[in-house]
Design a protein around this motif. Sequence first.
Motif, PDB file in Angstrom:
ATOM      1  N   CYS A 141      92.545 -36.212   6.346  1.00  0.00           N
ATOM      2  CA  CYS A 141      93.954 -36.114   6.540  1.00  0.00           C
ATOM      3  C   CYS A 141      94.268 -34.305   6.613  1.00  0.00           C
ATOM      4  O   CYS A 141      93.769 -33.827   5.807  1.00  0.00           O
ATOM      5  N   HIS A 142      95.495 -35.506   7.607  1.00  0.00           N
ATOM      6  CA  HIS A 142      95.715 -33.523   8.332  1.00  0.00           C
ATOM      7  C   HIS A 142      96.977 -32.980   7.838  1.00  0.00           C
ATOM      8  O   HIS A 142      97.946 -34.230   7.576  1.00  0.00           O
ATOM      9  N   ASN A 143      97.082 -32.800   7.293  1.00  0.00           N
ATOM     10  CA  ASN A 143      98.079 -31.816   5.820  1.00  0.00           C
ATOM     11  C   ASN A 143      98.900 -30.862   6.880  1.00  0.00           C
ATOM     12  O   ASN A 143      99.067 -29.869   7.021  1.00  0.00           O
ATOM     13  N   TRP A 151      93.167 -29.915   7.036  1.00  0.00           N
ATOM     14  CA  TRP A 151      92.401 -30.521   7.192  1.00  0.00           C
ATOM     15  C   TRP A 151      91.752 -31.011   5.547  1.00  0.00           C
ATOM     16  O   TRP A 151      90.636 -29.985   5.757  1.00  0.00           O
ATOM     17  N   GLY A 153      91.133 -34.123   1.678  1.00  0.00           N
ATOM     18  CA  GLY A 153      91.030 -35.222   1.489  1.00  0.00           C
ATOM     19  C   GLY A 153      89.385 -36.024   1.584  1.00  0.00           C
ATOM     20  O   GLY A 153      88.625 -35.299   2.117  1.00  0.00           O
ATOM     21  N   SER A 156      88.337 -41.113   5.773  1.00  0.00           N
ATOM     22  CA  SER A 156      88.964 -42.719   5.721  1.00  0.00           C
ATOM     23  C   SER A 156      89.455 -42.934   6.718  1.00  0.00           C
ATOM     24  O   SER A 156      89.858 -41.785   7.762  1.00  0.00           O
ATOM     25  N   ARG A 158      92.447 -43.656   9.599  1.00  0.00           N
ATOM     26  CA  ARG A 158      93.914 -42.743   9.705  1.00  0.00           C
ATOM     27  C   ARG A 158      94.955 -42.975  10.602  1.00  0.00           C
ATOM     28  O   ARG A 158      94.382 -43.463  11.012  1.00  0.00           O
ATOM     29  N   TYR A 168      97.346 -36.199  14.389  1.00  0.00           N
ATOM     30  CA  TYR A 168      96.378 -36.352  14.460  1.00  0.00           C
ATOM     31  C   TYR A 168      95.304 -36.304  16.487  1.00  0.00           C
ATOM     32  O   TYR A 168      94.536 -37.099  16.102  1.00  0.00           O
TER      33      TYR A 168
END
Length: 431
Positions: A141-143, A151, A153, A156, A158, A168
């Motif tokens: 996940c890119h926060n 990056w 999490g 999975s 995305r 992304y």
Amino acid sequence: MKPTNKLQRRVLDLSLNYTLPINQIQKDWAYQNCLEHKGYANKTNAFCLDCGETFSHDLIYRKRAVCPNCSTRLKIENTNYRTHKQHTFFAIAEIVEEFQVIKNYELKSYHKKGEKVRYFLQPILEYWIQPNLKYTMVGLCHNLQGYCDSWGGDWSIRKERGYYHNKYEVYPRLYYPKSNFKKEYLKYGINHNLKHLTFIEAVKIAPKVPKVETLLKAKQYSLANKGNSYQLESYWPSIKICLRNKYKVKNASDWIDYIELLKYFNKDLRNAKYVCPKNLKKEHDRLVKKKRVIQEREKLERKRKKVSEAQKRYKELKSMFFGLKFSDGEIVVKVLETVQEFMEEGDVLKHCLFTNEYYNKKDSLVLSARIEEKPIETIEISLSKMKVVQSRGLNNKATEYNNRIVKLIKKNLKTIKSIKESNYTNELLAS
């Protein structure tokens, strides 16, 4: 997110179980080629940022040196700093069954005097591209919330959503040289040398735009990034002169600005003497200065009239953005609201913001990044693509604040987009 269909479940399974992890040879290549190798020098000595060991000033020649301890070629900077940090991305391409897979990695390095460099490397995102060019993303996940850009999490599926539809997009600095690309992409010049474009952008544009395919095959990646831009079409004869003379355009924005200056001075845009300068920055700055002198010779009243008329048109085009301002606490970014401000900012930072009439560009929104009301960088945003085109400081160079400024702009693109959409809706209602 959890996979929701058969394709996503299959892609996630292949990613977890059938792709090869990065090996030591690939890691060593990344450490050697994707990061800068520097040395810091002060009045008493110099040290290598790779091994941390100190060496004599006598080994430095024209800001270059070879470390006597680890034999690394170094670029020397004069500073009293003792630490340094680098952050970049690189990619490895693979073919898995019918998919073209682009595996993106994040690489960080931590340097300190007296210590050997420490690395942090992790896979962050994979593009699984089908033959029809539809793709599925798998990764971390890119926060991007608040001041965070990280990056993490679970590994999975995305998806790009909402205002962060480009969160992304990863632009690798380099591709691993032994990456595997499908033949249908290689024939368009899309290979491990790809730069300035994401792989997805390249495979979508190149088959449809022959000029982009030509530029990719000639390794003119910065120009290829212009895609369907009118500039690519307008200056194609000059671009062909570059190709014929094997002149590499490293920065398309600077080169196009320079060509527009040549056009202003009625120079031959098909003459390699002008089109392929040995020192682009020097020639660009010379013409900017020459153009500015010509403008300064104009009568004051005529100049005022021109500014007044330009201000009226600029207000019609961009008034909906006037008053827009955002800050990270130190840096304040605001929209330039008058043509006079364009001229003053161009004079202070010594670039072509005013001389090339950026206030007349319908698709561009120009902002000024300032610290204590002093301009440090000027930013151009494409309103059609909603992305930062360029951010330049004194003499068209990026400042030490460049990354912070670009990150601040990206976090506020949703605000700019909402203003644009709101204005468009009002115009429709008025009509």
